[in-house]
Design a protein around this motif. Structure first.
Motif, PDB file in Angstrom:
ATOM      1  N   ALA A   1     -71.158  45.684 -80.443  1.00  0.00           N
ATOM      2  CA  ALA A   1     -70.238  46.813 -80.606  1.00  0.00           C
ATOM      3  C   ALA A   1     -70.945  48.147 -80.387  1.00  0.00           C
ATOM      4  N   GLN A   2     -72.210  48.227 -80.789  1.00  0.00           N
ATOM      5  CA  GLN A   2     -72.975  49.460 -80.579  1.00  0.00           C
ATOM      6  C   GLN A   2     -73.244  49.685 -79.096  1.00  0.00           C
ATOM      7  N   VAL A   3     -73.545  48.610 -78.382  1.00  0.00           N
ATOM      8  CA  VAL A   3     -73.783  48.717 -76.940  1.00  0.00           C
ATOM      9  C   VAL A   3     -72.501  49.128 -76.224  1.00  0.00           C
ATOM     10  N   ALA A   4     -71.389  48.515 -76.600  1.00  0.00           N
ATOM     11  CA  ALA A   4     -70.101  48.856 -75.978  1.00  0.00           C
ATOM     12  C   ALA A   4     -69.752  50.322 -76.226  1.00  0.00           C
ATOM     13  N   ALA A   5     -70.008  50.789 -77.456  1.00  0.00           N
ATOM     14  CA  ALA A   5     -69.733  52.200 -77.766  1.00  0.00           C
ATOM     15  C   ALA A   5     -70.625  53.116 -76.936  1.00  0.00           C
ATOM     16  N   PHE A   6     -71.885  52.730 -76.775  1.00  0.00           N
ATOM     17  CA  PHE A   6     -72.801  53.549 -75.976  1.00  0.00           C
ATOM     18  C   PHE A   6     -72.326  53.651 -74.530  1.00  0.00           C
ATOM     19  N   LEU A   7     -71.974  52.529 -73.932  1.00  0.00           N
ATOM     20  CA  LEU A   7     -71.549  52.538 -72.531  1.00  0.00           C
ATOM     21  C   LEU A   7     -70.293  53.383 -72.326  1.00  0.00           C
ATOM     22  N   LYS A   8     -69.482  53.500 -73.358  1.00  0.00           N
ATOM     23  CA  LYS A   8     -68.292  54.348 -73.281  1.00  0.00           C
ATOM     24  C   LYS A   8     -68.642  55.814 -73.475  1.00  0.00           C
ATOM     25  N   GLN A   9     -69.597  56.078 -74.389  1.00  0.00           N
ATOM     26  CA  GLN A   9     -69.908  57.455 -74.741  1.00  0.00           C
ATOM     27  C   GLN A   9     -70.886  58.133 -73.777  1.00  0.00           C
ATOM     28  N   ALA A  10     -71.795  57.357 -73.156  1.00  0.00           N
ATOM     29  CA  ALA A  10     -72.842  57.957 -72.319  1.00  0.00           C
ATOM     30  C   ALA A  10     -72.282  58.831 -71.197  1.00  0.00           C
ATOM     31  N   PRO A  11     -71.273  58.372 -70.429  1.00  0.00           N
ATOM     32  CA  PRO A  11     -70.745  59.264 -69.380  1.00  0.00           C
ATOM     33  C   PRO A  11     -70.153  60.552 -69.954  1.00  0.00           C
ATOM     34  N   ALA A  12     -69.503  60.452 -71.124  1.00  0.00           N
ATOM     35  CA  ALA A  12     -68.926  61.651 -71.735  1.00  0.00           C
ATOM     36  C   ALA A  12     -70.027  62.591 -72.209  1.00  0.00           C
ATOM     37  N   PHE A  13     -71.088  62.042 -72.800  1.00  0.00           N
ATOM     38  CA  PHE A  13     -72.229  62.851 -73.246  1.00  0.00           C
ATOM     39  C   PHE A  13     -72.863  63.573 -72.059  1.00  0.00           C
ATOM     40  N   GLU A  14     -73.066  62.852 -70.970  1.00  0.00           N
ATOM     41  CA  GLU A  14     -73.685  63.446 -69.785  1.00  0.00           C
ATOM     42  C   GLU A  14     -72.768  64.465 -69.116  1.00  0.00           C
ATOM     43  N   LYS A  15     -71.443  64.269 -69.233  1.00  0.00           N
ATOM     44  CA  LYS A  15     -70.505  65.258 -68.698  1.00  0.00           C
ATOM     45  C   LYS A  15     -70.626  66.566 -69.469  1.00  0.00           C
ATOM     46  N   LEU A  16     -70.826  66.472 -70.786  1.00  0.00           N
ATOM     47  CA  LEU A  16     -71.031  67.678 -71.585  1.00  0.00           C
ATOM     48  C   LEU A  16     -72.290  68.420 -71.132  1.00  0.00           C
ATOM     49  N   LEU A  17     -73.351  67.673 -70.844  1.00  0.00           N
ATOM     50  CA  LEU A  17     -74.606  68.291 -70.406  1.00  0.00           C
ATOM     51  C   LEU A  17     -74.430  68.996 -69.063  1.00  0.00           C
ATOM     52  N   THR A  18     -73.847  68.304 -68.103  1.00  0.00           N
ATOM     53  CA  THR A  18     -73.715  68.886 -66.766  1.00  0.00           C
ATOM     54  C   THR A  18     -72.679  70.011 -66.738  1.00  0.00           C
ATOM     55  N   ASP A  19     -71.617  69.888 -67.550  1.00  0.00           N
ATOM     56  CA  ASP A  19     -70.632  70.973 -67.630  1.00  0.00           C
ATOM     57  C   ASP A  19     -71.264  72.238 -68.204  1.00  0.00           C
ATOM     58  N   ASP A  20     -72.284  72.075 -69.037  1.00  0.00           N
ATOM     59  CA  ASP A  20     -72.964  73.226 -69.632  1.00  0.00           C
ATOM     60  C   ASP A  20     -74.034  73.797 -68.699  1.00  0.00           C
ATOM     61  N   GLY A  21     -74.201  73.177 -67.526  1.00  0.00           N
ATOM     62  CA  GLY A  21     -75.120  73.719 -66.531  1.00  0.00           C
ATOM     63  C   GLY A  21     -76.442  72.998 -66.397  1.00  0.00           C
ATOM     64  N   ILE A  22     -76.679  71.961 -67.195  1.00  0.00           N
ATOM     65  CA  ILE A  22     -77.924  71.205 -67.061  1.00  0.00           C
ATOM     66  C   ILE A  22     -77.901  70.423 -65.747  1.00  0.00           C
ATOM     67  N   VAL A  23     -79.006  70.483 -65.022  1.00  0.00           N
ATOM     68  CA  VAL A  23     -79.162  69.708 -63.788  1.00  0.00           C
ATOM     69  C   VAL A  23     -79.773  68.359 -64.190  1.00  0.00           C
ATOM     70  N   LEU A  24     -79.035  67.284 -63.974  1.00  0.00           N
ATOM     71  CA  LEU A  24     -79.414  65.971 -64.489  1.00  0.00           C
ATOM     72  C   LEU A  24     -79.691  64.996 -63.353  1.00  0.00           C
ATOM     73  N   PHE A  25     -80.883  64.381 -63.394  1.00  0.00           N
ATOM     74  CA  PHE A  25     -81.259  63.346 -62.440  1.00  0.00           C
ATOM     75  C   PHE A  25     -81.511  62.048 -63.208  1.00  0.00           C
ATOM     76  N   LYS A  26     -80.985  60.934 -62.702  1.00  0.00           N
ATOM     77  CA  LYS A  26     -81.180  59.633 -63.360  1.00  0.00           C
ATOM     78  C   LYS A  26     -81.759  58.651 -62.331  1.00  0.00           C
ATOM     79  N   TYR A  27     -82.954  58.142 -62.634  1.00  0.00           N
ATOM     80  CA  TYR A  27     -83.626  57.214 -61.722  1.00  0.00           C
ATOM     81  C   TYR A  27     -83.883  55.878 -62.402  1.00  0.00           C
ATOM     82  N   TRP A  28     -83.596  54.812 -61.676  1.00  0.00           N
ATOM     83  CA  TRP A  28     -83.981  53.465 -62.105  1.00  0.00           C
ATOM     84  C   TRP A  28     -85.060  52.967 -61.149  1.00  0.00           C
ATOM     85  N   LEU A  29     -86.222  52.586 -61.705  1.00  0.00           N
ATOM     86  CA  LEU A  29     -87.356  52.112 -60.912  1.00  0.00           C
ATOM     87  C   LEU A  29     -87.261  50.585 -60.800  1.00  0.00           C
ATOM     88  N   CYS A  30     -87.076  50.092 -59.590  1.00  0.00           N
ATOM     89  CA  CYS A  30     -86.825  48.669 -59.359  1.00  0.00           C
ATOM     90  C   CYS A  30     -88.134  47.904 -59.156  1.00  0.00           C
TER      91      CYS A  30
END
Length: 258
Positions: A116-145
């Protein structure tokens, strides 16, 4: 495919680091706030690429955040709460060596978070990041394969090298059994959190040198136009003869009696 030779790598990296210095000046000059998330499996190469990025940047401006596991108090907070104090102020760059995505990766796979905590995180993370970028933060997300064969080779290298042994933890040893579980967790995470305002970029890190160059090039390509004129600094000649500073052992300080 042959691995990139050190001489070629260092020459290419130096040129990119000069551009990174330009980006840092632009960030400071414009008051921008930049966040770079580095995620990936154990041994993928997060520390190495972070070192390559920050090597010639001002540590007062460019900060690396690598949080330990949450303490008893932090574990009762809103999940994102302990990351918020580390977000940048104006003119700063912050690189997260692992980030809030721990919940979708190691915490999920190793059983440190409930479904349930993981499911809540996956729902909240895009909203949290939208708040950051809407406030002007430049956000880069990299996954190293990193493929499993390369991961095994790097684990063995850490085990054999006393100077790298600190990088190998009991969690890493246990994680070797869960390569497929991490793959499933990663795919679910990407599906839920790859968004227009905060997209993921996947970089091949089976050759770490090539991976570092690829990631830095992508970071530079996505940074806005960043030319900032250098401040003119006058460096007049010294007046008189250069002075010398004394050195050597100091005399012992005598004990005071009474």
């Amino acid at each position: 495919m042959s691995k990139l030779k050190r001489k070629d790598y260092e020459a290419q990296l130096e040129a990119l680091q000069l551009e990174l210095a330009e980006v840092a000046r632009w960030v400071q000059h414009t008051g921008q706030r930049v966040v770079v998330l580095l995620e990936g499996r154990d041994t993928a190469g997060k520390g190495g690429v972070i070192n390559a990025i920050v090597e010639h940047l001002n540590p007062r401006q460019c900060h690396v955040v690598a949080l330990p596991k949450p303490n008893d108090r932090e574990s009762t907070q809103w999940y994102f709460q302990r990351y918020v104090p580390h977000l940048p102020a104006a003119g700063e760059i912050v690189l997260f060596d692992r980030s809030w995505y721990n919940r979708a990766g190691v915490e999920q796979v190793m059983g440190f978070a409930k479904p349930a905590q993981v499911a809540a995180f996956l729902k909240q993370a895009p909203a949290f990041e939208k708040l950051l970028t809407d406030d002007g933060i430049v956000l880069f997300k990299y996954w190293l394969c990193c493929d499993q064969a390369q991961q095994e080779e790097r684990f063995a290298e850490r085990l054999a090298d006393p100077l790298k042994r600190w990088k190998l933890s009991p969690i890493d040893v246990e994680a070797r059994k869960h390569y497929d579980d991490y793959t499933r967790a990663r795919e679910a995470m990407l599906a839920a959190t790859h968004s227009k305002h905060a997209p993921w970029t996947l970089v091949d890190f089976n050759d770490q040198r090539s991976g570092r160059l690829t990631l830095i090039r992508d970071l530079l390509a996505r940074a806005p136009d960043r030319k900032v004129p250098d401040s003119a600094i006058e460096f007049p000649p010294l007046k008189g003869k250069p002075k010398k500073e004394r050195y050597g052992a100091l005399k012992p300080i005598a004990d005071k009696k009474g």
